[in-house]
Design an enzyme around this catalytic site. Structure first.
Site, mmCIF file in Angstrom:
data_model
loop_
_atom_site.group_PDB
_atom_site.id
_atom_site.type_symbol
_atom_site.label_atom_id
_atom_site.label_comp_id
_atom_site.label_asym_id
_atom_site.label_seq_id
_atom_site.Cartn_x
_atom_site.Cartn_y
_atom_site.Cartn_z
ATOM 1 N N TRP A 63 0.864 -1.189 0.000
ATOM 2 C CA TRP A 63 0.000 0.000 0.000
ATOM 3 C C TRP A 63 0.899 1.237 0.000
ATOM 4 O O TRP A 63 1.793 1.347 0.860
ATOM 5 C CB TRP A 63 -0.855 -0.048 1.268
ATOM 6 C CG TRP A 63 -1.906 0.993 1.386
ATOM 7 C CD1 TRP A 63 -2.767 1.424 0.414
ATOM 8 C CD2 TRP A 63 -2.230 1.736 2.576
ATOM 9 N NE1 TRP A 63 -3.609 2.372 0.932
ATOM 10 C CE2 TRP A 63 -3.308 2.589 2.235
ATOM 11 C CE3 TRP A 63 -1.731 1.749 3.878
ATOM 12 C CZ2 TRP A 63 -3.880 3.449 3.164
ATOM 13 C CZ3 TRP A 63 -2.306 2.598 4.794
ATOM 14 C CH2 TRP A 63 -3.361 3.441 4.443
ATOM 15 N N ASP A 78 -0.690 -5.797 9.047
ATOM 16 C CA ASP A 78 -1.707 -4.786 8.755
ATOM 17 C C ASP A 78 -2.934 -5.541 8.260
ATOM 18 O O ASP A 78 -2.876 -6.230 7.234
ATOM 19 C CB ASP A 78 -1.158 -3.842 7.676
ATOM 20 C CG ASP A 78 -2.136 -2.723 7.336
ATOM 21 O OD1 ASP A 78 -3.267 -2.723 7.866
ATOM 22 O OD2 ASP A 78 -1.763 -1.851 6.518
ATOM 23 N N ALA A 100 -6.698 -4.840 7.143
ATOM 24 C CA ALA A 100 -7.675 -3.783 6.848
ATOM 25 C C ALA A 100 -8.922 -4.323 6.159
ATOM 26 O O ALA A 100 -9.839 -3.550 5.869
ATOM 27 C CB ALA A 100 -7.018 -2.701 5.981
ATOM 28 N N LYS A 115 -13.356 -0.651 6.423
ATOM 29 C CA LYS A 115 -13.989 -1.410 5.331
ATOM 30 C C LYS A 115 -15.049 -2.372 5.845
ATOM 31 O O LYS A 115 -16.167 -2.408 5.342
ATOM 32 C CB LYS A 115 -12.942 -2.206 4.542
ATOM 33 C CG LYS A 115 -11.663 -1.465 4.238
ATOM 34 C CD LYS A 115 -11.876 -0.383 3.209
ATOM 35 C CE LYS A 115 -10.843 0.707 3.344
ATOM 36 N NZ LYS A 115 -9.705 0.615 2.485
HETATM 37 N N1 PLP Z 1 -3.833 -0.701 5.455
HETATM 38 C C1 PLP Z 1 -4.166 -1.047 4.213
HETATM 39 C C2 PLP Z 1 -3.412 -2.127 3.532
HETATM 40 C C3 PLP Z 1 -5.210 -0.410 3.566
HETATM 41 O O1 PLP Z 1 -5.527 -0.764 2.331
HETATM 42 C C4 PLP Z 1 -5.904 0.605 4.234
HETATM 43 C C5 PLP Z 1 -6.936 1.255 3.476
HETATM 44 O O2 PLP Z 1 -7.761 1.909 3.585
HETATM 45 C C6 PLP Z 1 -5.536 0.910 5.553
HETATM 46 C C7 PLP Z 1 -4.488 0.242 6.112
HETATM 47 C C8 PLP Z 1 -6.158 1.930 6.446
HETATM 48 O O3 PLP Z 1 -7.377 2.368 6.234
HETATM 49 P P1 PLP Z 1 -8.080 3.422 7.201
HETATM 50 O O4 PLP Z 1 -7.042 4.327 7.722
HETATM 51 O O5 PLP Z 1 -9.052 4.100 6.308
HETATM 52 O O6 PLP Z 1 -8.736 2.627 8.270
HETATM 53 O O1 TYF Z 2 -5.842 1.691 -1.093
HETATM 54 C C1 TYF Z 2 -6.932 2.254 -1.048
HETATM 55 O O2 TYF Z 2 -7.533 2.604 -2.048
HETATM 56 C C2 TYF Z 2 -7.596 2.460 0.306
HETATM 57 C C3 TYF Z 2 -8.030 3.876 0.592
HETATM 58 O O3 TYF Z 2 -3.985 7.718 1.219
HETATM 59 C C4 TYF Z 2 -6.934 4.864 0.760
HETATM 60 O O4 TYF Z 2 -6.752 1.941 1.266
HETATM 61 C C5 TYF Z 2 -6.141 5.254 -0.318
HETATM 62 C C6 TYF Z 2 -5.153 6.210 -0.159
HETATM 63 C C7 TYF Z 2 -4.966 6.786 1.079
HETATM 64 C C8 TYF Z 2 -5.764 6.416 2.145
HETATM 65 C C9 TYF Z 2 -6.743 5.449 1.975
#
Ligand code: PLP
Ligand code: TYF
Length: 394
Positions: free
Chosen positions: A127, A208, A210, A243
């Site tokens: 990510w 991680d 998610a 999610k």
């Molecule tokens: N880690 C991964 C791999 C993700 O794709 C995301 C995406 O949204 C997150 C963490 C953290 O999401 P959020 O901060 O929206 O809970």
């Molecule tokens: O990978 C995604 O699309 C989600 C949402 O800075 C996201 O994890 C994308 C970018 C970001 C924070 C959340």
């Protein structure tokens, strides 16, 4: 002072979201940002979330501060959801965080405090926010091979070879399930081999997670985390509720630190609370309260699980439809990996120019590395995407 600031690189995923909004074509298809959408293209508030919010509205008597670690009810409920009975509660230190991103950030900071020389091994690819936060914090990263674009699966031999460079005190960042951005995941036998490798090297796993519930089911998706937590001396787990509870904007996450040596718990818990205090004091509570209200009520929990299961099965059905449509149109099995991937995302494995062709000629928006959000499809748009993929010569 502000004249000293430089422009920062945009987040490519979020930039794509803006480009999609600005496209006037009516038949455009959004496979960009990782937000679940139902077949009507809507990201609904889940039924159990609505009910929990109503209950909170009726019953909550104060909005005074909670604690630096957040409400313990939330931590207990989430530890149960993620870890099941893999470890006992007194082995886990935990703090609520603003989203899974907050948990990731606090985990990196904890690592840096505990071992400033630690290197963090990250999958290639991972990510993008992982890399961006690590760079910002000045933590050294080492990438390990992960995705094999020729098969659409995991290059496990390459991954293990790269994990051969681990030294004691290094950290390996792993996606608990539903790998973002590829959709390719380790099986349990492979997870066991990774655990053995990490244990042998004296490296610490950071997981991680998610997308629990988006892959093979709530318990199935947590199987790897539970295996790791019960096998290694110490690990870190960053969990997101964005999610699986559909509460993206409420910013709800939990960072867990698991130790077999229970004596380390009090100091670890204190350090996690310290980090919360340095960064934002008390973590957000509304989303956390929604989650704990749902998880501690049998009726709400059952309804949430049923709706989450519909979400999961919808994405699985779309995967199968896309893979079979592509097989029909291309006359080959080379897209079969799409049905084997799990979670919201699949990396198609094509060139950036081909991604651009899909956007320009067909109004299909996917991330430049050819990551598609499967939930952006429905049974009507799958054949359109399949036709466009084949026409683009992918
Ligand atoms: N880690 C991964 C791999 C993700 O794709 C995301 C995406 O949204 C997150 C963490 C953290 O999401 P959020 O901060 O929206 O809970
Ligand atoms: O990978 C995604 O699309 C989600 C949402 O800075 C996201 O994890 C994308 C970018 C970001 C924070 C959340």
């Amino acid at each position: 002072m502000f004249e000293n600031l430089k422009d920062q690189p945009a987040d490519k995923i979020l930039a794509l979201m803006e480009a999609y909004k600005a496209d006037p074509r009516e038949d455009k298809i959004d496979l960009g940002v990782g937000v679940y959408k139902n077949p009507e293209g809507i990201t609904p508030v889940m039924r159990a979330v609505k009910s929990a919010e109503q209950r909170i509205w009726e019953e909550q008597e104060t909005k005074a501060y909670t604690g630096l670690a957040g409400d313990p009810m939330f931590a207990d409920a989430m530890i149960g959801l993620v870890l099941g009975d893999a470890v006992s509660r007194d082995q886990v230190s935990a703090v609520a965080t603003p989203g899974g991103t907050g948990a990731v950030r606090q985990a990196f900071e904890l690592i840096r405090m505990a071992n400033p020389g630690a290197r963090i091994f990250v999958s290639d690819p991972t990510w993008p926010n992982h890399l961006s936060i690590l760079k910002y914090l000045g933590i050294e990263t080492v990438s390990y091979r992960y995705f094999d674009s020729s098969t659409g699966g995991v290059d496990f031999a390459g991954m293990m070879e790269d994990l051969g460079q681990l030294k004691a005190g290094d950290v390996v960042l792993l996606h608990g399930c539903c790998h973002n951005p590829t959709g390719a995941n380790l099986n349990l036998t492979e997870w066991k081999a990774v655990v053995a490798r990490l244990t042998e090297a004296g490296a610490l796993p950071m997981i991680d997670i998610a997308y629990q519930g988006f892959g093979d089911g709530l318990d199935e998706d947590a199987a790897a985390v539970r295996l790791v937590a019960s096998s290694v001396p110490e690990c870190l787990i960053a969990a997101s509720c964005s999610k699986n509870f559909g509460i993206y904007r409420e910013r709800t996450g939990l960072l867990m630190a698991v130790a077999q040596d229970r004596g380390l718990g009090r100091t670890t818990q204190g350090n996690l609370a310290f980090l919360n205090r340095q960064n934002y004091s008390f973590p957000p509570d509304h989303g956390a309260r929604i989650v704990s209200t749902i998880l501690t009520d049998d009726g709400l929990r059952a309804d949430w699980q049923a709706e989450l299961e519909d979400v999961r099965l919808n994405m699985l059905g779309l995967r199968e439809q896309l893979a079979s449509e592509l097989q029909r149109l291309s006359g080959s099995d080379r897209f079969h990996f799409l049905a084997q991937h799990r979670g919201m995302f699949s990396r198609l494995g094509c060139a950036p120019e081909q991604v651009e062709t899909l956007r320009k000629d067909h109004g299909i928006y996917m991330v430049g590395d050819s990551r598609m959000n499967i939930a952006g499809l429905n049974s009507t748009t799958v054949p359109l995407l399949a036709r466009a993929i084949v026409d683009a010569g992918i």
